[in-house]
Design a protein around this motif. Structure first.
Motif, PDB file in Angstrom:
ATOM      1  N   MET A  43      14.653  60.148  89.635  1.00  0.00           N
ATOM      2  CA  MET A  43      15.357  60.016  88.365  1.00  0.00           C
ATOM      3  C   MET A  43      16.722  60.688  88.508  1.00  0.00           C
ATOM      4  O   MET A  43      16.809  61.795  89.065  1.00  0.00           O
ATOM      5  N   PRO A  44      17.782  60.054  88.024  1.00  0.00           N
ATOM      6  CA  PRO A  44      19.098  60.691  88.101  1.00  0.00           C
ATOM      7  C   PRO A  44      19.224  61.820  87.077  1.00  0.00           C
ATOM      8  O   PRO A  44      18.650  61.748  85.982  1.00  0.00           O
ATOM      9  N   VAL A  45      19.971  62.837  87.428  1.00  0.00           N
ATOM     10  CA  VAL A  45      20.274  63.900  86.469  1.00  0.00           C
ATOM     11  C   VAL A  45      21.239  63.368  85.417  1.00  0.00           C
ATOM     12  O   VAL A  45      21.050  63.589  84.217  1.00  0.00           O
ATOM     13  N   GLU A  46      22.259  62.642  85.880  1.00  0.00           N
ATOM     14  CA  GLU A  46      23.259  62.096  84.964  1.00  0.00           C
ATOM     15  C   GLU A  46      22.581  61.232  83.901  1.00  0.00           C
ATOM     16  O   GLU A  46      21.754  60.377  84.212  1.00  0.00           O
ATOM     17  N   GLY A  47      22.932  61.484  82.653  1.00  0.00           N
ATOM     18  CA  GLY A  47      22.358  60.740  81.537  1.00  0.00           C
ATOM     19  C   GLY A  47      21.081  61.354  80.997  1.00  0.00           C
ATOM     20  O   GLY A  47      20.553  60.906  79.976  1.00  0.00           O
ATOM     21  N   ASN A  48      20.555  62.389  81.671  1.00  0.00           N
ATOM     22  CA  ASN A  48      19.306  63.037  81.260  1.00  0.00           C
ATOM     23  C   ASN A  48      19.500  64.542  81.092  1.00  0.00           C
ATOM     24  O   ASN A  48      18.619  65.328  81.419  1.00  0.00           O
ATOM     25  N   THR A  49      20.668  64.936  80.573  1.00  0.00           N
ATOM     26  CA  THR A  49      21.010  66.349  80.491  1.00  0.00           C
ATOM     27  C   THR A  49      21.045  66.866  79.050  1.00  0.00           C
ATOM     28  O   THR A  49      21.166  66.099  78.098  1.00  0.00           O
ATOM     29  N   GLN A  50      20.988  68.196  78.940  1.00  0.00           N
ATOM     30  CA  GLN A  50      21.223  68.902  77.687  1.00  0.00           C
ATOM     31  C   GLN A  50      22.729  68.929  77.428  1.00  0.00           C
ATOM     32  O   GLN A  50      23.512  68.635  78.340  1.00  0.00           O
ATOM     33  N   PRO A  51      23.146  69.343  76.233  1.00  0.00           N
ATOM     34  CA  PRO A  51      24.594  69.427  75.953  1.00  0.00           C
ATOM     35  C   PRO A  51      25.356  70.333  76.914  1.00  0.00           C
ATOM     36  O   PRO A  51      26.546  70.123  77.145  1.00  0.00           O
ATOM     37  N   VAL A  52      24.695  71.327  77.529  1.00  0.00           N
ATOM     38  CA  VAL A  52      25.393  72.235  78.447  1.00  0.00           C
ATOM     39  C   VAL A  52      25.417  71.731  79.888  1.00  0.00           C
ATOM     40  O   VAL A  52      25.896  72.422  80.782  1.00  0.00           O
ATOM     41  N   GLY A  53      24.889  70.516  80.134  1.00  0.00           N
ATOM     42  CA  GLY A  53      24.979  69.913  81.453  1.00  0.00           C
ATOM     43  C   GLY A  53      23.788  70.116  82.367  1.00  0.00           C
ATOM     44  O   GLY A  53      23.798  69.666  83.509  1.00  0.00           O
ATOM     45  N   LEU A  54      22.756  70.803  81.908  1.00  0.00           N
ATOM     46  CA  LEU A  54      21.540  70.989  82.704  1.00  0.00           C
ATOM     47  C   LEU A  54      20.570  69.839  82.448  1.00  0.00           C
ATOM     48  O   LEU A  54      20.531  69.289  81.341  1.00  0.00           O
ATOM     49  N   MET A  55      19.765  69.513  83.443  1.00  0.00           N
ATOM     50  CA  MET A  55      18.708  68.525  83.248  1.00  0.00           C
ATOM     51  C   MET A  55      17.857  68.970  82.065  1.00  0.00           C
ATOM     52  O   MET A  55      17.436  70.122  81.997  1.00  0.00           O
ATOM     53  N   HIS A  56      17.608  68.071  81.148  1.00  0.00           N
ATOM     54  CA  HIS A  56      16.808  68.376  79.966  1.00  0.00           C
ATOM     55  C   HIS A  56      15.350  68.568  80.373  1.00  0.00           C
ATOM     56  O   HIS A  56      14.809  67.770  81.139  1.00  0.00           O
ATOM     57  N   GLY A  57      14.715  69.636  79.885  1.00  0.00           N
ATOM     58  CA  GLY A  57      13.305  69.884  80.195  1.00  0.00           C
ATOM     59  C   GLY A  57      12.421  68.717  79.799  1.00  0.00           C
ATOM     60  O   GLY A  57      11.449  68.391  80.490  1.00  0.00           O
ATOM     61  N   GLY A  58      12.743  68.064  78.702  1.00  0.00           N
ATOM     62  CA  GLY A  58      11.969  66.895  78.280  1.00  0.00           C
ATOM     63  C   GLY A  58      12.071  65.746  79.262  1.00  0.00           C
ATOM     64  O   GLY A  58      11.145  64.946  79.398  1.00  0.00           O
ATOM     65  N   ALA A  59      13.191  65.658  79.980  1.00  0.00           N
ATOM     66  CA  ALA A  59      13.343  64.604  80.986  1.00  0.00           C
ATOM     67  C   ALA A  59      12.369  64.830  82.143  1.00  0.00           C
ATOM     68  O   ALA A  59      11.761  63.883  82.650  1.00  0.00           O
ATOM     69  N   TYR A  60      12.208  66.104  82.543  1.00  0.00           N
ATOM     70  CA  TYR A  60      11.211  66.408  83.572  1.00  0.00           C
ATOM     71  C   TYR A  60       9.824  65.967  83.107  1.00  0.00           C
ATOM     72  O   TYR A  60       9.043  65.413  83.869  1.00  0.00           O
ATOM     73  N   VAL A  61       9.526  66.222  81.844  1.00  0.00           N
ATOM     74  CA  VAL A  61       8.212  65.885  81.305  1.00  0.00           C
ATOM     75  C   VAL A  61       8.018  64.365  81.243  1.00  0.00           C
ATOM     76  O   VAL A  61       6.932  63.863  81.551  1.00  0.00           O
ATOM     77  N   VAL A  62       9.059  63.637  80.881  1.00  0.00           N
ATOM     78  CA  VAL A  62       8.949  62.169  80.876  1.00  0.00           C
ATOM     79  C   VAL A  62       8.662  61.656  82.282  1.00  0.00           C
ATOM     80  O   VAL A  62       7.812  60.790  82.479  1.00  0.00           O
ATOM     81  N   LEU A  63       9.358  62.205  83.281  1.00  0.00           N
ATOM     82  CA  LEU A  63       9.096  61.820  84.672  1.00  0.00           C
ATOM     83  C   LEU A  63       7.651  62.125  85.040  1.00  0.00           C
ATOM     84  O   LEU A  63       6.933  61.278  85.593  1.00  0.00           O
ATOM     85  N   GLY A  64       7.193  63.334  84.688  1.00  0.00           N
ATOM     86  CA  GLY A  64       5.823  63.731  85.009  1.00  0.00           C
ATOM     87  C   GLY A  64       4.788  62.880  84.305  1.00  0.00           C
ATOM     88  O   GLY A  64       3.808  62.436  84.918  1.00  0.00           O
ATOM     89  N   GLU A  65       4.990  62.619  83.017  1.00  0.00           N
ATOM     90  CA  GLU A  65       4.013  61.811  82.289  1.00  0.00           C
ATOM     91  C   GLU A  65       4.011  60.371  82.775  1.00  0.00           C
ATOM     92  O   GLU A  65       2.954  59.746  82.860  1.00  0.00           O
ATOM     93  N   SER A  66       5.168  59.845  83.111  1.00  0.00           N
ATOM     94  CA  SER A  66       5.234  58.474  83.638  1.00  0.00           C
ATOM     95  C   SER A  66       4.433  58.363  84.931  1.00  0.00           C
ATOM     96  O   SER A  66       3.633  57.437  85.100  1.00  0.00           O
ATOM     97  N   LEU A  67       4.627  59.311  85.842  1.00  0.00           N
ATOM     98  CA  LEU A  67       3.887  59.296  87.101  1.00  0.00           C
ATOM     99  C   LEU A  67       2.394  59.537  86.884  1.00  0.00           C
ATOM    100  O   LEU A  67       1.549  58.806  87.395  1.00  0.00           O
ATOM    101  N   GLY A  68       2.059  60.584  86.137  1.00  0.00           N
ATOM    102  CA  GLY A  68       0.651  60.944  85.946  1.00  0.00           C
ATOM    103  C   GLY A  68      -0.151  59.894  85.211  1.00  0.00           C
ATOM    104  O   GLY A  68      -1.298  59.609  85.569  1.00  0.00           O
ATOM    105  N   SER A  69       0.437  59.297  84.188  1.00  0.00           N
ATOM    106  CA  SER A  69      -0.281  58.270  83.436  1.00  0.00           C
ATOM    107  C   SER A  69      -0.477  57.005  84.261  1.00  0.00           C
ATOM    108  O   SER A  69      -1.553  56.395  84.233  1.00  0.00           O
TER     109      SER A  69
END
Length: 140
Positions: A43-69
């Motif tokens: 998953m790209p970091v770009e487009g999945n960040t918080q306002p301060v430019g860090l990868m959004h924690g929820g984006a990690y969770v979406v990646l994890g749930e997509s894979l796990g499910s």
């Protein structure tokens, strides 16, 4: 029995036909490897960040749930459906650019419950987040 096509077709083909869903598509998640024992997606970091430019924690969770499910549904097989009932994540490092990779491995594959761990890392192989998902498996 599983809902996979004949044995000469692999899990990647099954996953590609099934798809990850609209949210995962919008986030740019792409499969790299897909078997019952190991699923990998990027998953790209770009487009999945918080306002301060860090990868959004929820984006990690979406990646994890997509894979796990998806992995739990591959395990569940034909005529059965795996649905998430619990997910948790521990974020240990931040990404600000590039691509992150999620590697999903089973912790438990039972008849009614599947548990997977997803390790998300950056391009240097540093772990960013650890996600655990539990899916209930039921008959359709």
């Amino acid at each position: 029995m599983s809902d996979l096509p004949p044995a000469d077709v692999n899990g990647m083909e099954w996953a590609a036909r099934r798809g990850l869903g609209a949210l995962a598509d919008k986030m740019g998640i792409e499969f790299v490897e897909f078997t019952v024992d190991r699923c990998v997606a990027t998953m790209p970091v770009e487009g999945n960040t918080q306002p301060v430019g860090l990868m959004h924690g929820g984006a990690y969770v979406v990646l994890g749930e997509s894979l796990g499910s998806m992995a739990a549904n591959l395990h569940a097989g034909h005529g059965r459906l795996a649905v998430g009932v619990d997910i948790n994540a521990t974020h240990t490092r931040s990404a600000t650019s590039g691509i992150v990779t999620g590697v999903c491995t089973p912790v438990h594959l039972g008849r009614s419950v599947a548990v997977h761990e997803i390790a998300v890392s950056d391009e240097e192989g540093r772990r960013l987040s650890t996600i655990r998902i539990t899916n209930m498996i039921r008959d359709l």
